[in-house]
Design a protein around this motif. Structure first.
Motif, PDB file in Angstrom:
ATOM      1  N   TYR A  29      16.744  -3.403  -4.118  1.00 10.09           N
ATOM      2  CA  TYR A  29      15.659  -2.563  -4.621  1.00 10.09           C
ATOM      3  C   TYR A  29      15.334  -1.481  -3.596  1.00 10.09           C
ATOM      4  CZ  TYR A  29      14.367  -6.326  -7.949  1.00 10.09           C
ATOM      5  OH  TYR A  29      14.347  -7.264  -8.949  1.00 10.09           O
ATOM      6  N   PRO A  30      14.948  -0.299  -4.047  1.00  6.70           N
ATOM      7  CA  PRO A  30      14.385   0.664  -3.094  1.00  6.70           C
ATOM      8  C   PRO A  30      13.027   0.141  -2.636  1.00  6.70           C
ATOM      9  CG  PRO A  30      14.119   1.475  -5.339  1.00  6.70           C
ATOM     10  CD  PRO A  30      14.933   0.215  -5.433  1.00  6.70           C
ATOM     11  N   THR A  31      12.832   0.081  -1.347  1.00  6.12           N
ATOM     12  CA  THR A  31      11.569  -0.416  -0.783  1.00  6.12           C
ATOM     13  C   THR A  31      11.244   0.438   0.428  1.00  6.12           C
ATOM     14  OG1 THR A  31      12.060  -2.657  -1.555  1.00  6.12           O
ATOM     15  CG2 THR A  31      10.342  -2.421   0.113  1.00  6.12           C
ATOM     16  N   PHE A  32      10.171   1.217   0.317  1.00  5.62           N
ATOM     17  CA  PHE A  32       9.932   2.278   1.280  1.00  5.62           C
ATOM     18  C   PHE A  32       8.727   2.029   2.178  1.00  5.62           C
ATOM     19  CE2 PHE A  32      11.704   4.852  -2.443  1.00  5.62           C
ATOM     20  CZ  PHE A  32      13.012   4.688  -2.004  1.00  5.62           C
ATOM     21  N   SER A  68       3.597   8.398  -7.173  1.00  2.00           N
ATOM     22  CA  SER A  68       3.470   9.288  -8.336  1.00  2.00           C
ATOM     23  C   SER A  68       2.058   9.829  -8.504  1.00  2.00           C
ATOM     24  CB  SER A  68       3.891   8.554  -9.610  1.00  2.00           C
ATOM     25  OG  SER A  68       3.083   7.401  -9.813  1.00  2.00           O
ATOM     26  N   THR A  69       1.066   9.136  -7.982  1.00  2.41           N
ATOM     27  CA  THR A  69      -0.330   9.577  -8.133  1.00  2.41           C
ATOM     28  C   THR A  69      -0.979   9.962  -6.815  1.00  2.41           C
ATOM     29  OG1 THR A  69      -1.249   7.339  -7.872  1.00  2.41           O
ATOM     30  CG2 THR A  69      -0.579   8.017 -10.100  1.00  2.41           C
ATOM     31  N   GLY A  78      10.343   1.857  -6.490  1.00  2.96           N
ATOM     32  CA  GLY A  78      10.531   3.146  -5.844  1.00  2.96           C
ATOM     33  C   GLY A  78       9.323   4.048  -5.876  1.00  2.96           C
ATOM     34  N   ASP A  79       8.271   3.646  -6.587  1.00  2.00           N
ATOM     35  CA  ASP A  79       7.038   4.431  -6.671  1.00  2.00           C
ATOM     36  C   ASP A  79       5.999   3.950  -5.663  1.00  2.00           C
ATOM     37  OD1 ASP A  79       5.447   6.493  -7.711  1.00  2.00           O
ATOM     38  OD2 ASP A  79       4.520   5.170  -9.179  1.00  2.00           O
TER      39      ASP A  79
END
Length: 282
Positions: free
Chosen positions: A159-162, A248-249, A275-276
């Motif tokens: 998973y993308p995990t930032f 996103s927000t 990813g968000d």
């Protein structure tokens, strides 16, 4: 994005590599003194540094005695060591490697620091390094695409995990690669229920059955071992005070209970795609 380049070799024997962690020995041990950040790099008695691959999170094969569904978790672990050039990897039941061909493989890492546990947060590469070890290198999207990190995301095995250590252009590329893998039904994505939710009837719900974001899995493992009702999980998360931003927000929250929902008393889900979300490093 500038990152420190360190050349060296990857090693598996007597370690427990999974889909996003592996051990690395620097060609020049003095290079570790150049790693920035507030957390010092911790080396083993054999001068190994444990790497945590930047920007990705693969299913857990061993976390406090628990694991995620092993077909997908083992697929990620096998793919990472294969990409690094290892074959004939032999493991004990506890995931410890006893032998591999070859014993080590050459490569390089690009890093901006270590985590709270002294693990080096890194982009992992192989082949000709993009510069001189011990110097800062500008990491752009073309270079990112040559790393194991990008490969694992593109294969649908992580998973993308930032965290805040990763620049926006690199996050966007990993997110796009994950979306493409999901659309193509690669790797773990056909089984992922992070957004639709998993009905928690016990620990086996997440160790044997449901594929979910590993960060959510780890929090659930920690909570379920307390023996408390699933409906109280949000209160537990609030007490952890994990800072998270919804990209996103632009909303920033203190506590994962703002992005993890519990409904009907036992259905747990993420309210936003992995990813968000942007997490603060501990």
């Amino acid at each position: 994005m500038p990152m420190l380049l360190i050349t060296g070799s990857f090693h598996l024997k007597d370690t427990q590599p999974d889909g996003d962690t592996v051990h690395f020995i620097a060609d020049n041990l003095d290079d570790w003194q150049l790693v920035g950040g507030k957390n010092p790099v911790q080396l083993t008695a054999a001068d190994h540094a444990k790497l945590r691959l930047e920007g990705i999170d693969a299913l857990e094969t061993h976390y406090h005695g628990a694991h995620q569904p092993l077909p997908q978790a083992h697929a990620a672990a096998k793919e990472l060591v294969k990409w690094l050039g290892f074959t004939n990897v032999k493991r004990k039941p506890d995931e410890t490697v006893t032998a591999s061909t070859p014993a080590s493989t050459p490569g390089f890492i690009l890093t901006g620091g270590a985590d709270l546990y002294g693990r080096v947060i890194a982009l992992v590469g192989k082949g000709t390094p993009p510069g001189t070890s011990g110097t800062d290198i500008t990491v752009d999207v073309p270079l990112l695409k040559k790393t194991a990190n990008h490969h694992m995301i593109s294969a649908g095995l992580a998973y993308p995990t930032f965290y805040r250590s990763l620049f926006k252009d690199l996050r966007l590329e990993l997110t796009a690669a994950a979306q493409q893998a999901e659309a193509a039904g690669k790797g773990l994505w056909p089984d992922d229920v992070s957004l639709s939710g998993v009905k928690i009837t016990g620990l086996s719900s997440i160790t044997d059955d449901a594929v979910i974001l590993p960060k959510l899995f780890r929090r659930l493992v920690d909570y379920l071992k307390l023996g408390m009702p699933v409906s109280w999980f949000p209160a537990f998360l609030a007490g952890q005070e994990d800072p998270v931003t919804v990209l996103s927000t632009g909303e920033r929250f203190i506590g994962l209970h703002h992005v993890i929902e519990v409904s009907n008393g036992d259905l747990v889900r993420l309210s936003h795609p992995a990813g968000d979300l942007l997490f603060d490093e501990a």
